[in-house]
Design a protein around this motif. Structure first.
Motif, PDB file in Angstrom:
ATOM      1  N   GLY A 151       0.525  -0.874   0.216  1.00 43.32           N
ATOM      2  CA  GLY A 151      -0.675   0.200   0.267  1.00 43.32           C
ATOM      3  C   GLY A 151       1.054   1.041  -0.279  1.00 43.32           C
ATOM      4  N   TYR A 152       0.403   2.644   0.849  1.00 43.77           N
ATOM      5  CA  TYR A 152       1.518   4.061   0.423  1.00 43.77           C
ATOM      6  C   TYR A 152       1.000   4.390   2.173  1.00 43.77           C
ATOM      7  CZ  TYR A 152       0.094   3.186  -4.079  1.00 43.77           C
ATOM      8  OH  TYR A 152      -0.161   2.435  -5.620  1.00 43.77           O
ATOM      9  N   ASP A 157      -1.489   4.148   6.499  1.00 42.11           N
ATOM     10  CA  ASP A 157      -1.789   2.527   6.361  1.00 42.11           C
ATOM     11  C   ASP A 157      -2.721   2.862   5.013  1.00 42.11           C
ATOM     12  OD1 ASP A 157       0.091   1.036   8.062  1.00 42.11           O
ATOM     13  OD2 ASP A 157      -1.304   1.132   9.890  1.00 42.11           O
ATOM     14  N   PHE A 158      -2.212   2.825   3.948  1.00 44.96           N
ATOM     15  CA  PHE A 158      -2.912   3.021   3.094  1.00 44.96           C
ATOM     16  C   PHE A 158      -3.832   2.350   2.481  1.00 44.96           C
ATOM     17  CE2 PHE A 158      -2.093   7.289   4.341  1.00 44.96           C
ATOM     18  CZ  PHE A 158      -2.637   8.008   5.412  1.00 44.96           C
ATOM     19  N   VAL A 159      -4.359   1.659   1.637  1.00 47.36           N
ATOM     20  CA  VAL A 159      -4.751   0.663   0.254  1.00 47.36           C
ATOM     21  C   VAL A 159      -4.436   1.355  -0.754  1.00 47.36           C
ATOM     22  CG1 VAL A 159      -5.838  -1.123  -0.123  1.00 47.36           C
ATOM     23  CG2 VAL A 159      -5.678  -0.875   1.631  1.00 47.36           C
ATOM     24  N   THR A 160      -4.851   2.190  -1.025  1.00 43.06           N
ATOM     25  CA  THR A 160      -5.193   2.684  -1.988  1.00 43.06           C
ATOM     26  C   THR A 160      -4.280   4.141  -2.223  1.00 43.06           C
ATOM     27  OG1 THR A 160      -6.974   4.203  -2.414  1.00 43.06           O
ATOM     28  CG2 THR A 160      -7.514   1.802  -2.504  1.00 43.06           C
ATOM     29  N   ARG A 161      -3.823   4.748  -3.918  1.00 45.51           N
ATOM     30  CA  ARG A 161      -3.485   5.500  -4.036  1.00 45.51           C
ATOM     31  C   ARG A 161      -4.189   6.804  -3.471  1.00 45.51           C
ATOM     32  NH1 ARG A 161       2.574   7.757  -5.457  1.00 45.51           N
ATOM     33  NH2 ARG A 161       1.831   9.835  -5.309  1.00 45.51           N
ATOM     34  N   LYS A 162      -5.353   7.267  -3.375  1.00 46.98           N
ATOM     35  CA  LYS A 162      -6.197   7.875  -3.275  1.00 46.98           C
ATOM     36  C   LYS A 162      -6.606   8.310  -2.490  1.00 46.98           C
ATOM     37  CE  LYS A 162     -10.926  10.258  -4.970  1.00 46.98           C
ATOM     38  NZ  LYS A 162     -10.044  11.101  -3.762  1.00 46.98           N
ATOM     39  N   GLU A 163      -6.685   7.297  -1.879  1.00 50.06           N
ATOM     40  CA  GLU A 163      -6.603   7.423   0.338  1.00 50.06           C
ATOM     41  C   GLU A 163      -5.350   8.162   0.682  1.00 50.06           C
ATOM     42  OE1 GLU A 163      -8.347   3.625   2.246  1.00 50.06           O
ATOM     43  OE2 GLU A 163      -6.962   3.224   1.036  1.00 50.06           O
ATOM     44  N   VAL A 189       4.217   7.443  -0.183  1.00 57.23           N
ATOM     45  CA  VAL A 189       5.299   6.035  -0.994  1.00 57.23           C
ATOM     46  C   VAL A 189       5.443   4.699  -0.730  1.00 57.23           C
ATOM     47  CG1 VAL A 189       7.553   7.425  -0.713  1.00 57.23           C
ATOM     48  CG2 VAL A 189       6.839   6.359   1.345  1.00 57.23           C
ATOM     49  N   LYS A 190       5.407   4.517  -1.613  1.00 56.73           N
ATOM     50  CA  LYS A 190       5.394   2.894  -1.583  1.00 56.73           C
ATOM     51  C   LYS A 190       4.951   1.897  -0.278  1.00 56.73           C
ATOM     52  CE  LYS A 190       4.052   1.578  -6.375  1.00 56.73           C
ATOM     53  NZ  LYS A 190       4.064   0.851  -7.523  1.00 56.73           N
ATOM     54  N   SER A 191       4.312   1.481   0.639  1.00 55.43           N
ATOM     55  CA  SER A 191       5.003   0.872   1.947  1.00 55.43           C
ATOM     56  C   SER A 191       3.717  -0.611   1.631  1.00 55.43           C
ATOM     57  CB  SER A 191       4.951   1.311   3.067  1.00 55.43           C
ATOM     58  OG  SER A 191       5.887   1.208   3.892  1.00 55.43           O
TER      59      SER A 191
END
Length: 162
Positions: free
Chosen positions: A79-80, A128-134, A154-156
């Motif tokens: 996620g991101y 802890d974001f699953v989507t880039r939009k969040e 950042v991707k994480s």
């Protein structure tokens, strides 16, 4: 060669003679010219001290009483996160990373803060974001609150609650 053989045999002999005696028994044994020790303890504690039982602490459930923190099983996923601080390797950089995380968690308590050191830099990431939009939505909120003017997404590996 003889010394090695004698040393091995003496260690083996000591191990065999000591195996019949527990730690507490050894502690309480009478030795001439020395004082005595008396141990009063529960049998469960005696078993743990002498290695007969293994102590396994109970896992405490993580507190999730903050608004927006989901309940359920926590798993890892790609996620991101939003990186709000990135600095050097000094103690001052560590303090700055921790302060950045504290500022964010004060205004947005639903965001988890991750302050880590990856040589040679301290960094602070939040959320802890699953989507880039969040992540984009929260980045706008952070910037409007003047918490993270130089923040980036950042991707994480993140935690997802089911």
């Amino acid at each position: 060669m003889k010394r090695l053989l004698i040393l091995t045999l003496s260690i083996l002999l000591c191990t065999i003679t000591m195996s019949g005696q527990d730690f507490t028994d050894h502690l309480q044994s009478a030795v001439s010219g020395q004082g005595t020790v008396t141990v009063h303890q529960d049998s469960i504690l005696d078993d743990m001290v002498n290695g007969k039982k293994q102590f396994v602490p109970e896992k405490k459930e993580e507190k999730r009483d903050l608004p927006g923190i989901p309940k359920g099983k926590k798993t890892k996923a790609r996620g991101y996160r939003i990186q709000v601080y990135w600095g050097g390797s000094t103690r001052a950089d560590q303090t700055n990373a921790q302060r950045a995380g504290t500022r964010v968690s004060t205004i947005f308590p639903e965001l988890r803060v991750y302050t880590t050191f990856e040589s040679p830099n301290w960094r602070c990431r939040v959320g802890d974001f699953v989507t880039r939009k969040e992540a984009d939505d929260y980045l706008d909120k952070l910037k409007s609150a003047r918490l993270a003017q130089g923040a980036i997404i950042v991707k994480s590996e993140v935690y997802v609650y089911q």
